[in-house]
Scaffold this active site. Structure first.
Site, short mmCIF file in Angstrom:
data_model
loop_
_atom_site.label_atom_id
_atom_site.label_comp_id
_atom_site.label_asym_id
_atom_site.label_seq_id
_atom_site.Cartn_x
_atom_site.Cartn_y
_atom_site.Cartn_z
N CYS A 58 35.04 -22.15 -10.63
CA CYS A 58 34.42 -23.44 -10.37
C CYS A 58 34.05 -23.54 -8.90
CB CYS A 58 35.38 -24.59 -10.72
SG CYS A 58 36.07 -24.51 -12.40
N ARG A 59 33.41 -24.62 -8.52
CA ARG A 59 33.11 -24.95 -7.13
C ARG A 59 33.49 -26.41 -6.93
NH1 ARG A 59 32.62 -20.60 -4.21
NH2 ARG A 59 34.40 -20.41 -5.62
#
Length: 277
Positions: free
Chosen positions: A2-3
């Site tokens: 994810c970010r």
């Protein structure tokens, strides 16, 4: 994986961070440079604090962030001094709203990039360690949410660094009991609305990327022409999975095995290691 990004400082429009930078979080949802996946399209979430509210607002959805009109609308109208934003790339659990970050309990918010390795093998043992009064609040099926409620069980509201260390120690112990060599990979952000903590750690000591922004006065001296820097206070700080642009001097890598806190009395950074939990 994810970010994510976390902002604390002068109240600003969410749009100024989520959309406007050259390599904004929305751009990263399509073109991540440092993540395991280039595309992070398995949902998103934003959470923010408003004046005179005891708990943060959280909006989450399962579609990709880059095409969500509601997110664009919210970002163009909400102003906040502290907010989280997360774009998700699932590590195997379902794409559903309850699995999107950030997660909320009372005044607390939590988001995570990484994974508990072989979580499907560890899940039952970890779930049994969540406090009975907290367990009904677990809505989804992710390792990230489980880590949050384990941390709450282990004292997050009184001692965030200690609780996260005990959570990491518990995950590693249970993982090793199941024959998992490297059980934990995490960059975590957690806040109570006043302070913001960030953690970078992995069992293998090869953690996902994490950066924090330089002090505003330093950036002003390096880039006196940027109007945005004149509008925010000196204590404004961003913590991000990857830089939002290539501005020289703006970004600093968080060292491996680190816990940091952004708080009114001054930022601090210290080493982080799992503890018995």
């Amino acid at each position: 994986m994810c970010r994510w990004l976390a902002y604390s400082g002068t109240p600003i429009l969410l749009d100024s961070i989520l959309y406007r930078p050259v390599h904004s979080l929305i751009d990263q949802s399509l073109h991540a440079r440092m993540g395991v996946e280039t595309t992070n399209g398995d949902g998103f979430g934003v959470g923010w604090y408003a004046p005179d509210k005891d708990s943060p607002a959280v909006v989450r959805d399962i579609g990709p962030a880059w095409s969500d009109r509601n997110l664009r609308e919210i970002a163009g109208h909400v102003v906040s001094p502290l907010f989280f934003a997360h774009i998700r790339a699932s590590t195997g659990t379902a794409v559903q709203q309850t699995n999107c970050h950030p997660f909320r309990y009372g005044r607390w918010m939590w988001m995570h990039n990484g994974a508990v390795a072989e979580f499907h093998l560890l899940r039952r043992d970890l779930a049994l360690r969540v406090a009975p009064h907290l367990f009904p609040n677990v809505e989804g099926s992710t390792d990230s949410e489980m880590m949050f409620y384990l941390s709450l069980t282990l004292g997050l509201e009184e001692d965030p660094p200690g609780a996260v260390a005990r959570m990491a120690g518990l995950v590693e112990r249970v993982g090793h009991e199941h024959g998992v060599e490297f059980p934990l990979q995490m960059t975590v952000a957690v806040t109570d609305g006043a302070r913001l903590w960030a953690f970078r750690y992995s069992t293998q000591q090869q953690s996902r990327s994490l950066f924090y922004s330089s002090r505003v006065e330093t950036l002003r001296s390096l880039h006196p022409d940027l109007e945005f820097l004149r509008e925010i206070s000196g204590d404004a700080r961003l913590i991000v999975s990857e830089p939002l642009g290539d501005l020289p001097g703006a970004w600093n890598a968080v060292p491996e095995g680190t816990c940091g806190v952004v708080q009114p009395e001054g930022d601090r950074m210290a080493g982080f290691a799992p503890a018995a939990g």
